[in-house]
Design an enzyme around this catalytic site. Sequence first.
Site, PDB file in Angstrom:
ATOM      1  N   THR A 133       0.800  -1.217   0.000  1.00  0.00           N
ATOM      2  CA  THR A 133       0.000   0.000   0.000  1.00  0.00           C
ATOM      3  C   THR A 133       0.834   1.270   0.000  1.00  0.00           C
ATOM      4  O   THR A 133       1.934   1.300   0.568  1.00  0.00           O
ATOM      5  CB  THR A 133      -0.915   0.013   1.253  1.00  0.00           C
ATOM      6  N   GLU A 135       0.221   3.600   1.841  1.00  0.00           N
ATOM      7  CA  GLU A 135       0.343   4.013   3.247  1.00  0.00           C
ATOM      8  C   GLU A 135       1.755   3.779   3.773  1.00  0.00           C
ATOM      9  O   GLU A 135       2.154   4.387   4.774  1.00  0.00           O
ATOM     10  CB  GLU A 135      -0.658   3.251   4.115  1.00  0.00           C
ATOM     11  N   TYR A 157      -1.697   0.090  10.955  1.00  0.00           N
ATOM     12  CA  TYR A 157      -1.973  -0.585   9.682  1.00  0.00           C
ATOM     13  C   TYR A 157      -0.738  -0.544   8.784  1.00  0.00           C
ATOM     14  O   TYR A 157      -0.296  -1.571   8.256  1.00  0.00           O
ATOM     15  CB  TYR A 157      -3.156   0.102   8.992  1.00  0.00           C
ATOM     16  N   LYS A 161       1.698  -3.526   7.441  1.00  0.00           N
ATOM     17  CA  LYS A 161       1.900  -3.731   5.998  1.00  0.00           C
ATOM     18  C   LYS A 161       3.385  -3.615   5.623  1.00  0.00           C
ATOM     19  O   LYS A 161       3.820  -4.167   4.614  1.00  0.00           O
ATOM     20  CB  LYS A 161       1.071  -2.723   5.209  1.00  0.00           C
TER      21      LYS A 161
HETATM   22  P1  NAP Z   1     -11.605  -4.442   1.958  1.00  0.00           P
HETATM   23  O1  NAP Z   1     -12.731  -4.098   1.047  1.00  0.00           O
HETATM   24  O2  NAP Z   1     -11.588  -3.944   3.347  1.00  0.00           O
HETATM   25  O3  NAP Z   1     -11.521  -6.042   1.990  1.00  0.00           O
HETATM   26  C1  NAP Z   1     -10.719  -6.712   2.918  1.00  0.00           C
HETATM   27  C2  NAP Z   1     -10.986  -8.196   2.824  1.00  0.00           C
HETATM   28  O4  NAP Z   1     -10.179  -8.865   3.789  1.00  0.00           O
HETATM   29  C3  NAP Z   1     -12.448  -8.589   3.131  1.00  0.00           C
HETATM   30  O5  NAP Z   1     -12.796  -9.684   2.316  1.00  0.00           O
HETATM   31  C4  NAP Z   1     -12.354  -9.030   4.578  1.00  0.00           C
HETATM   32  O6  NAP Z   1     -13.369  -9.925   4.947  1.00  0.00           O
HETATM   33  C5  NAP Z   1     -11.020  -9.742   4.558  1.00  0.00           C
HETATM   34  N1  NAP Z   1     -10.421  -9.933   5.867  1.00  0.00           N
HETATM   35  C6  NAP Z   1     -10.204  -9.011   6.830  1.00  0.00           C
HETATM   36  N2  NAP Z   1      -9.590  -9.572   7.883  1.00  0.00           N
HETATM   37  C7  NAP Z   1      -9.430 -10.882   7.578  1.00  0.00           C
HETATM   38  C8  NAP Z   1      -8.881 -12.000   8.260  1.00  0.00           C
HETATM   39  N3  NAP Z   1      -8.358 -11.898   9.486  1.00  0.00           N
HETATM   40  N4  NAP Z   1      -8.874 -13.202   7.638  1.00  0.00           N
HETATM   41  C9  NAP Z   1      -9.407 -13.352   6.415  1.00  0.00           C
HETATM   42  N5  NAP Z   1      -9.966 -12.335   5.721  1.00  0.00           N
HETATM   43  C10 NAP Z   1      -9.959 -11.108   6.288  1.00  0.00           C
HETATM   44  O7  NAP Z   1     -10.210  -4.030   1.303  1.00  0.00           O
HETATM   45  P2  NAP Z   1      -9.867  -3.692  -0.234  1.00  0.00           P
HETATM   46  O8  NAP Z   1     -10.065  -2.244  -0.439  1.00  0.00           O
HETATM   47  O9  NAP Z   1     -10.515  -4.680  -1.107  1.00  0.00           O
HETATM   48  O10 NAP Z   1      -8.287  -3.915  -0.225  1.00  0.00           O
HETATM   49  C11 NAP Z   1      -7.722  -5.184  -0.534  1.00  0.00           C
HETATM   50  C12 NAP Z   1      -6.314  -5.248   0.013  1.00  0.00           C
HETATM   51  O11 NAP Z   1      -5.529  -4.230  -0.571  1.00  0.00           O
HETATM   52  C13 NAP Z   1      -6.186  -5.039   1.510  1.00  0.00           C
HETATM   53  O12 NAP Z   1      -5.119  -5.847   1.946  1.00  0.00           O
HETATM   54  C14 NAP Z   1      -5.827  -3.583   1.648  1.00  0.00           C
HETATM   55  O13 NAP Z   1      -5.132  -3.379   2.850  1.00  0.00           O
HETATM   56  C15 NAP Z   1      -4.955  -3.392   0.425  1.00  0.00           C
HETATM   57  N6  NAP Z   1      -4.949  -2.057  -0.163  1.00  0.00           N
HETATM   58  C16 NAP Z   1      -6.105  -1.423  -0.472  1.00  0.00           C
HETATM   59  C17 NAP Z   1      -6.059  -0.196  -1.095  1.00  0.00           C
HETATM   60  C18 NAP Z   1      -7.328   0.541  -1.463  1.00  0.00           C
HETATM   61  O14 NAP Z   1      -7.230   1.746  -1.705  1.00  0.00           O
HETATM   62  N7  NAP Z   1      -8.449  -0.128  -1.563  1.00  0.00           N
HETATM   63  C19 NAP Z   1      -4.820   0.378  -1.412  1.00  0.00           C
HETATM   64  C20 NAP Z   1      -3.672  -0.312  -1.111  1.00  0.00           C
HETATM   65  C21 NAP Z   1      -3.730  -1.552  -0.505  1.00  0.00           C
HETATM   66  P3  NAP Z   1     -14.822  -9.413   5.451  1.00  0.00           P
HETATM   67  O15 NAP Z   1     -15.615  -9.147   4.200  1.00  0.00           O
HETATM   68  O16 NAP Z   1     -15.301 -10.565   6.240  1.00  0.00           O
HETATM   69  O17 NAP Z   1     -14.590  -8.170   6.266  1.00  0.00           O
HETATM   70  O1  G4F Z   2     -10.579   6.827   2.695  1.00  0.00           O
HETATM   71  P1  G4F Z   2      -9.597   6.702   3.786  1.00  0.00           P
HETATM   72  O2  G4F Z   2     -10.070   6.108   5.075  1.00  0.00           O
HETATM   73  O3  G4F Z   2      -8.370   5.926   3.190  1.00  0.00           O
HETATM   74  P2  G4F Z   2      -6.834   5.827   3.641  1.00  0.00           P
HETATM   75  O4  G4F Z   2      -6.653   6.114   5.075  1.00  0.00           O
HETATM   76  O5  G4F Z   2      -6.044   6.628   2.680  1.00  0.00           O
HETATM   77  O6  G4F Z   2      -6.554   4.268   3.440  1.00  0.00           O
HETATM   78  C1  G4F Z   2      -7.012   3.584   2.277  1.00  0.00           C
HETATM   79  O7  G4F Z   2      -6.041   3.672   1.266  1.00  0.00           O
HETATM   80  C2  G4F Z   2      -4.796   3.021   1.576  1.00  0.00           C
HETATM   81  C3  G4F Z   2      -3.868   3.240   0.382  1.00  0.00           C
HETATM   82  O8  G4F Z   2      -3.130   4.418   0.566  1.00  0.00           O
HETATM   83  C4  G4F Z   2      -5.046   1.566   1.838  1.00  0.00           C
HETATM   84  F1  G4F Z   2      -3.868   0.932   2.108  1.00  0.00           F
HETATM   85  C5  G4F Z   2      -6.003   1.400   2.994  1.00  0.00           C
HETATM   86  O9  G4F Z   2      -6.295   0.011   3.174  1.00  0.00           O
HETATM   87  C6  G4F Z   2      -7.299   2.133   2.667  1.00  0.00           C
HETATM   88  O10 G4F Z   2      -7.924   1.488   1.590  1.00  0.00           O
HETATM   89  O11 G4F Z   2      -9.012   8.144   4.153  1.00  0.00           O
HETATM   90  C7  G4F Z   2      -8.458   8.970   3.162  1.00  0.00           C
HETATM   91  C8  G4F Z   2      -8.184  10.342   3.754  1.00  0.00           C
HETATM   92  C9  G4F Z   2      -7.405  10.342   5.068  1.00  0.00           C
HETATM   93  O12 G4F Z   2      -6.460  11.367   5.025  1.00  0.00           O
HETATM   94  C10 G4F Z   2      -8.449  10.666   6.123  1.00  0.00           C
HETATM   95  O13 G4F Z   2      -7.951  11.336   7.264  1.00  0.00           O
HETATM   96  O14 G4F Z   2      -9.440  10.948   4.062  1.00  0.00           O
HETATM   97  C11 G4F Z   2      -9.370  11.580   5.319  1.00  0.00           C
HETATM   98  N1  G4F Z   2     -10.707  11.701   5.871  1.00  0.00           N
HETATM   99  C12 G4F Z   2     -11.323  12.882   6.164  1.00  0.00           C
HETATM  100  N2  G4F Z   2     -12.515  12.645   6.681  1.00  0.00           N
HETATM  101  C13 G4F Z   2     -11.517  10.695   6.198  1.00  0.00           C
HETATM  102  C14 G4F Z   2     -12.675  11.299   6.721  1.00  0.00           C
HETATM  103  N3  G4F Z   2     -11.392   9.361   6.091  1.00  0.00           N
HETATM  104  C15 G4F Z   2     -12.427   8.595   6.513  1.00  0.00           C
HETATM  105  N4  G4F Z   2     -12.329   7.250   6.394  1.00  0.00           N
HETATM  106  N5  G4F Z   2     -13.571   9.145   7.057  1.00  0.00           N
HETATM  107  C16 G4F Z   2     -13.742  10.487   7.175  1.00  0.00           C
HETATM  108  O15 G4F Z   2     -14.770  10.964   7.660  1.00  0.00           O
END
Ligand code: NAP
Ligand code: G4F
Length: 383
Positions: A133, A135, A157, A161
């Site tokens: 990520t 992050e 987190y 990671k």
């Molecule tokens: P998400 O929608 O939160 O999905 C996470 C998945 O992991 C869900 O299927 C969840 O199951 C499962 N899970 C959580 N804890 C678990 C555990 N202990 N054992 C088995 N399964 C578990 O996340 P996403 O946005 O699809 O992201 C996918 C991956 O990419 C994650 O690893 C995230 O950290 C990483 N990532 C995401 C982003 C982004 O912007 N989306 C960016 C960079 C990296 P449930 O449905 O039961 O909760």
């Molecule tokens: O949407 P966010 O919660 O995503 P964040 O923290 O960037 O993390 C996501 O992206 C990562 C990749 O860089 C993944 F690894 C991670 O698993 C996840 O998918 O927050 C984005 C930004 C932050 O700066 C947060 O402080 O939005 C700001 N924010 C402002 N108001 C908020 C809010 N975030 C959330 N969730 N809720 C708010 O009300």
Amino acid sequence: MSKTALITGITGQDGAYLAEYLIKKGYIVHGIKRRSSLFNTDRIDHLYQAPTVENRNLILHYGDLTDSMNLTRIIGEVKPDEIYNLAAMSHVKVSFDTPEYTANADGLGTLRILEAVRLLELAKKTRIYQASTSELYGLVQEIPQKETTPFYPRSPYAVAKLYAYWITVNYREAYGMHASNGILFNHESPQRGETFVTRKVTRAVSRIALGMQKNIFLGNLSSKRDWGHAKDYVRAMYLILQQDQPDDYVIATGVTTTIRDFVSMAFSEIGATIEFRGSGVDEKGYLTGVERARFDTMVGGDYYEPFAARIGEVVVGVSKDYFRPTEVELLIGDSTKARTRLNWTPQYDLKGLCNDMMVSDIKLMKRETYLKDGGYRIMNYFE
Ligand code: NAP
Ligand code: G4F
């Protein structure tokens, strides 16, 4: 012969899009899902096949990243060609509340998968994708961030990671495994979890337009994110595992936007303009106008009068509850390596992404009925 993929986190945003993508490519997809007291398969219900169906191309297994024996058994039974390790406790703010669990699932969970592949003597057969990520860059040491930019994680987190990133690199170097990190910047979609900021915004703006909610409270409006569409990003995951050599890749759009501007974009999708006044927790977003034709097309003429009557009112507020103890202020990625070596280019820009999410959420929210006691429930959801 069909290839076999095992996806952890198949019920999540990325897992669902990736499963669909791989099935279309002819893969047999196995997915690991956690046991839950409610159904949590909404995102993959359209792909689901009952165990009684012959020659299934989607097979689900109960499992958890915190359970080594379970993971080892599943990997041993499936013997996948490719593992996509997408499962994680993925919410940055929640990781401050559950740091030990996050380390266990997101950090050690990756080790459990790598070690299972090694112990089962699948190291030469099974390729592994680790969901790393942006992050990791946290307090950014370079702008834009690329594969060589030093990491500086800013949350439990991101620290978990970080371990997962390096243990993937270590198993690649120590045991010659085809194990790669995709360092993905934020990616969103209509399937995005409701508590991530973009989806929180598109849901709320849809509900405000429909008169179901008065306003939305957010945290830090000034942080900047490089947002892409999850559909584009799962394609990159697949491409990473098709390379002859394992490697680590940044996947990003190269465009960064504040949360504040994303809020304005979401309102502009329904023809509305917003003006932000004040600063810090006193900052507020006022509804300053609405273009009827656009509103009618996106939301529907029936909802116009009550919405237009709110011009001048506050629709966005700030609450300290949504701030994080340590924030990642700026993310912007340089994905030149992925674009040149993987031939990956995103098809969606931020406007296209925001439109996709707004169209979907307006449709979804129209199916909800507001209850006067302040709650709401989903009506005729499956009609
Ligand atoms: P998400 O929608 O939160 O999905 C996470 C998945 O992991 C869900 O299927 C969840 O199951 C499962 N899970 C959580 N804890 C678990 C555990 N202990 N054992 C088995 N399964 C578990 O996340 P996403 O946005 O699809 O992201 C996918 C991956 O990419 C994650 O690893 C995230 O950290 C990483 N990532 C995401 C982003 C982004 O912007 N989306 C960016 C960079 C990296 P449930 O449905 O039961 O909760
Ligand atoms: O949407 P966010 O919660 O995503 P964040 O923290 O960037 O993390 C996501 O992206 C990562 C990749 O860089 C993944 F690894 C991670 O698993 C996840 O998918 O927050 C984005 C930004 C932050 O700066 C947060 O402080 O939005 C700001 N924010 C402002 N108001 C908020 C809010 N975030 C959330 N969730 N809720 C708010 O009300």
